[in-house]
Design an enzyme around this catalytic site. Structure first.
Site, PDB file in Angstrom:
ATOM      1  N   ASN A  39      -5.776  16.012 -13.538  1.00 20.28           N
ATOM      2  CA  ASN A  39      -6.215  14.950 -14.449  1.00 20.28           C
ATOM      3  C   ASN A  39      -7.639  15.292 -14.881  1.00 20.28           C
ATOM      4  O   ASN A  39      -8.317  16.086 -14.212  1.00 20.28           O
ATOM      5  CB  ASN A  39      -6.107  13.563 -13.780  1.00 20.28           C
ATOM      6  CG  ASN A  39      -7.120  13.356 -12.673  1.00 20.28           C
ATOM      7  OD1 ASN A  39      -8.328  13.489 -12.889  1.00 20.28           O
ATOM      8  ND2 ASN A  39      -6.644  13.047 -11.479  1.00 20.28           N
ATOM      9  N   ASN A  89       0.913   6.102  -4.836  1.00 22.33           N
ATOM     10  CA  ASN A  89       1.661   6.866  -5.842  1.00 22.33           C
ATOM     11  C   ASN A  89       3.048   7.364  -5.443  1.00 22.33           C
ATOM     12  O   ASN A  89       3.835   7.725  -6.303  1.00 22.33           O
ATOM     13  CB  ASN A  89       0.833   8.080  -6.287  1.00 22.33           C
ATOM     14  CG  ASN A  89      -0.532   7.718  -6.854  1.00 22.33           C
ATOM     15  OD1 ASN A  89      -1.432   8.531  -6.877  1.00 22.33           O
ATOM     16  ND2 ASN A  89      -0.708   6.474  -7.309  1.00 22.33           N
ATOM     17  N   ARG A 113       1.921  17.616  -5.681  1.00 24.44           N
ATOM     18  CA  ARG A 113       2.016  16.362  -4.922  1.00 24.44           C
ATOM     19  C   ARG A 113       3.430  16.040  -4.426  1.00 24.44           C
ATOM     20  O   ARG A 113       3.629  15.025  -3.745  1.00 24.44           O
ATOM     21  CB  ARG A 113       1.462  15.196  -5.769  1.00 24.44           C
ATOM     22  CG  ARG A 113      -0.011  15.362  -6.130  1.00 24.44           C
ATOM     23  CD  ARG A 113      -0.647  14.073  -6.575  1.00 24.44           C
ATOM     24  NE  ARG A 113      -0.621  13.079  -5.504  1.00 24.44           N
ATOM     25  CZ  ARG A 113      -0.969  11.808  -5.637  1.00 24.44           C
ATOM     26  NH1 ARG A 113      -1.380  11.367  -6.809  1.00 24.44           N
ATOM     27  NH2 ARG A 113      -0.918  10.964  -4.623  1.00 24.44           N
ATOM     28  N   ARG A 162       2.310  10.281 -16.338  1.00 26.84           N
ATOM     29  CA  ARG A 162       2.860  10.581 -15.010  1.00 26.84           C
ATOM     30  C   ARG A 162       4.258   9.988 -14.793  1.00 26.84           C
ATOM     31  O   ARG A 162       4.916  10.323 -13.817  1.00 26.84           O
ATOM     32  CB  ARG A 162       1.919  10.054 -13.928  1.00 26.84           C
ATOM     33  CG  ARG A 162       0.521  10.675 -13.972  1.00 26.84           C
ATOM     34  CD  ARG A 162       0.575  12.169 -13.676  1.00 26.84           C
ATOM     35  NE  ARG A 162      -0.742  12.740 -13.505  1.00 26.84           N
ATOM     36  CZ  ARG A 162      -1.402  12.744 -12.347  1.00 26.84           C
ATOM     37  NH1 ARG A 162      -0.876  12.230 -11.271  1.00 26.84           N
ATOM     38  NH2 ARG A 162      -2.594  13.288 -12.285  1.00 26.84           N
ATOM     39  N   HIS A 191      -2.744   6.793 -15.301  1.00 27.74           N
ATOM     40  CA  HIS A 191      -1.886   5.870 -14.543  1.00 27.74           C
ATOM     41  C   HIS A 191      -2.217   4.454 -15.016  1.00 27.74           C
ATOM     42  O   HIS A 191      -3.386   4.153 -15.301  1.00 27.74           O
ATOM     43  CB  HIS A 191      -2.229   5.912 -13.040  1.00 27.74           C
ATOM     44  CG  HIS A 191      -1.498   6.921 -12.230  1.00 27.74           C
ATOM     45  ND1 HIS A 191      -2.073   7.512 -11.123  1.00 27.74           N
ATOM     46  CD2 HIS A 191      -0.238   7.423 -12.312  1.00 27.74           C
ATOM     47  CE1 HIS A 191      -1.201   8.347 -10.570  1.00 27.74           C
ATOM     48  NE2 HIS A 191      -0.082   8.318 -11.264  1.00 27.74           N
ATOM     49  N   ASP A 193      -2.696   1.950 -13.269  1.00 24.93           N
ATOM     50  CA  ASP A 193      -3.704   1.320 -12.401  1.00 24.93           C
ATOM     51  C   ASP A 193      -5.133   1.788 -12.676  1.00 24.93           C
ATOM     52  O   ASP A 193      -6.068   1.368 -12.000  1.00 24.93           O
ATOM     53  CB  ASP A 193      -3.344   1.484 -10.920  1.00 24.93           C
ATOM     54  CG  ASP A 193      -3.561   2.901 -10.383  1.00 24.93           C
ATOM     55  OD1 ASP A 193      -4.065   3.777 -11.110  1.00 24.93           O
ATOM     56  OD2 ASP A 193      -3.222   3.128  -9.206  1.00 24.93           O
ATOM     57  N   CYS A 287      -5.688   2.776  -5.793  1.00 26.32           N
ATOM     58  CA  CYS A 287      -4.681   3.794  -5.451  1.00 26.32           C
ATOM     59  C   CYS A 287      -4.865   4.362  -4.052  1.00 26.32           C
ATOM     60  O   CYS A 287      -4.069   5.172  -3.611  1.00 26.32           O
ATOM     61  CB  CYS A 287      -4.627   4.890  -6.506  1.00 26.32           C
ATOM     62  SG  CYS A 287      -6.212   5.510  -6.993  1.00 26.32           S
TER      63      CYS A 287
HETATM   64  N1  ARG Z   1      -5.803  13.399  -7.855  1.00 21.44           N
HETATM   65  C1  ARG Z   1      -4.793  12.399  -7.903  1.00 21.44           C
HETATM   66  C2  ARG Z   1      -3.824  12.692  -9.036  1.00 21.44           C
HETATM   67  O1  ARG Z   1      -4.248  13.137 -10.066  1.00 21.44           O
HETATM   68  C3  ARG Z   1      -5.399  11.040  -8.060  1.00 21.44           C
HETATM   69  C4  ARG Z   1      -4.414   9.922  -8.060  1.00 21.44           C
HETATM   70  C5  ARG Z   1      -5.047   8.591  -8.212  1.00 21.44           C
HETATM   71  N2  ARG Z   1      -4.060   7.586  -8.258  1.00 21.44           N
HETATM   72  C6  ARG Z   1      -4.027   6.558  -9.106  1.00 21.44           C
HETATM   73  N3  ARG Z   1      -3.041   5.734  -8.999  1.00 21.44           N
HETATM   74  N4  ARG Z   1      -4.873   6.383 -10.053  1.00 21.44           N
HETATM   75  O2  ARG Z   1      -2.642  12.495  -8.920  1.00 21.44           O
END
Ligand code: ARG
Length: 294
Positions: A39, A89, A113, A162, A191, A193, A287
């Site tokens: 991201n 997540n 992930r 995502r 996201h 959130d 998150c």
């Molecule tokens: N580095 C993680 C990603 O890019 C951060 C996730 C943060 N989660 C969120 N729900 N904003 O997946």
């Protein structure tokens, strides 16, 4: 059923009541780091995380939740999975219509992930929560994008980066609740959130530019009170990734001055933390935890 931004006919009061979640999971950031870029916030941050500071920041958030009376469970981090600390997540917990707790398991957008999901599934199952797989290929990142409306059986579903819009039909049938689909249009707010923070049944905080015009209208048509937050707090301080566990107390990144005063004006109590190390990875308070019902 899916509501899209074309619908303006959503009547909250007509939806069944959803009891509040009673447990929060946090995953210890033992192996947290920025090791890859998935991201825009992670750009230039590889190797920049201060791990002992991150651990202290995580602990402060944990202790505040406990002091607010929240039932917090802790899962150990796993070596090689630096983003597992973002435990919102990997799944979407839900109660079926009979009140039995379940969790839909995510299908992560990034291969980095993917392996996190089985660890979170094991945690649910060990607590007697049935896990459910999605019936089709495609991306879905759990409570990063799919957020329960406080007190109602209604899911808000972000899509575009995502999570694929096409997943929400299946998710709606699995969780036995309608989904309001909101398209995300700014890659820094990847996201739901990161740009949409549910505070209570009638109040939401948003970063308006992360949505389409239609999306904004839909949000305004459902909530009595929409707190619109400016770019700096949203982008630099992840102020919309705040967490309100009880309709009153809001845990939020410290220094989000404008957002905090908007929250105070609306009658909320704020608890400020530094989540600087996690912001380097594109996440903050919301998150770093998962709400569930078992
Ligand atoms: N580095 C993680 C990603 O890019 C951060 C996730 C943060 N989660 C969120 N729900 N904003 O997946």
């Amino acid at each position: 059923m899916i509501y899209t931004t074309k619908d303006r006919s959503l009547d909250l009061q007509a939806l069944p009541v959803l009891p509040p979640a009673n447990t929060v999971l946090m995953a210890r950031p033992t192996y947290f780091d920025v090791e890859y870029v998935i991201n825009p916030h992670m750009e230039g941050q590889i190797g920049n995380v201060d791990q002992s500071l991150a651990m202290n920041q995580w602990q402060a958030m944990h202790d505040t939740l406990v002091s607010l009376g929240v039932q917090v469970e802790v899962l150990d981090g796993v070596e090689g999975l630096p983003d597992m600390v973002f435990c919102a997540n990997q799944s979407l917990p839900f109660l079926n219509q009979d009140g039995e707790p379940h969790a839909v398991m995510s299908q992560m957008h990034s291969h980095h992930r993917t392996e996190e999901v089985s660890h979170i599934a094991q945690w649910h199952e060990a607590r007697g929560v049935a896990t459910v797989a999605l019936p089709q290929d495609g991306d879905f990142e759990g409570m990063g994008d799919a957020l329960w409306h406080p007190g109602r059986r209604l899911l808000w579903g972000g899509h575009g980066y995502r999570t694929d819009l096409t997943m929400y039909e299946a998710i709606s049938s699995l969780v036995e609740a309608p989904v309001v689909a909101l398209e995300l249009v700014d890659p820094s707010f990847y996201h739901l959130d990161t740009c949409f923070c549910l505070l209570n049944e009638t109040t939401v905080m948003i970063y308006p530019e992360a949505f389409t015009e239609d999306g904004r209208e839909l949000i305004h048509s459902v909530f009595e009170q929409v707190l619109e937050i400016g770019h700096e707090d949203a982008m630099d301080r992840f102020a919309l990734n705040a967490f309100c566990p009880n309709g009153r107390d809001v845990l939020i990144q410290k220094g989000s001055v404008d957002t905090i005063s908007a929250l105070h004006n609306a009658g909320f109590v704020t608890h400020e933390f530094d989540t600087s190390e996690f912001i380097k990875s594109g996440g903050s308070v919301f998150c770093m935890k998962l709400q569930t019902w078992a």
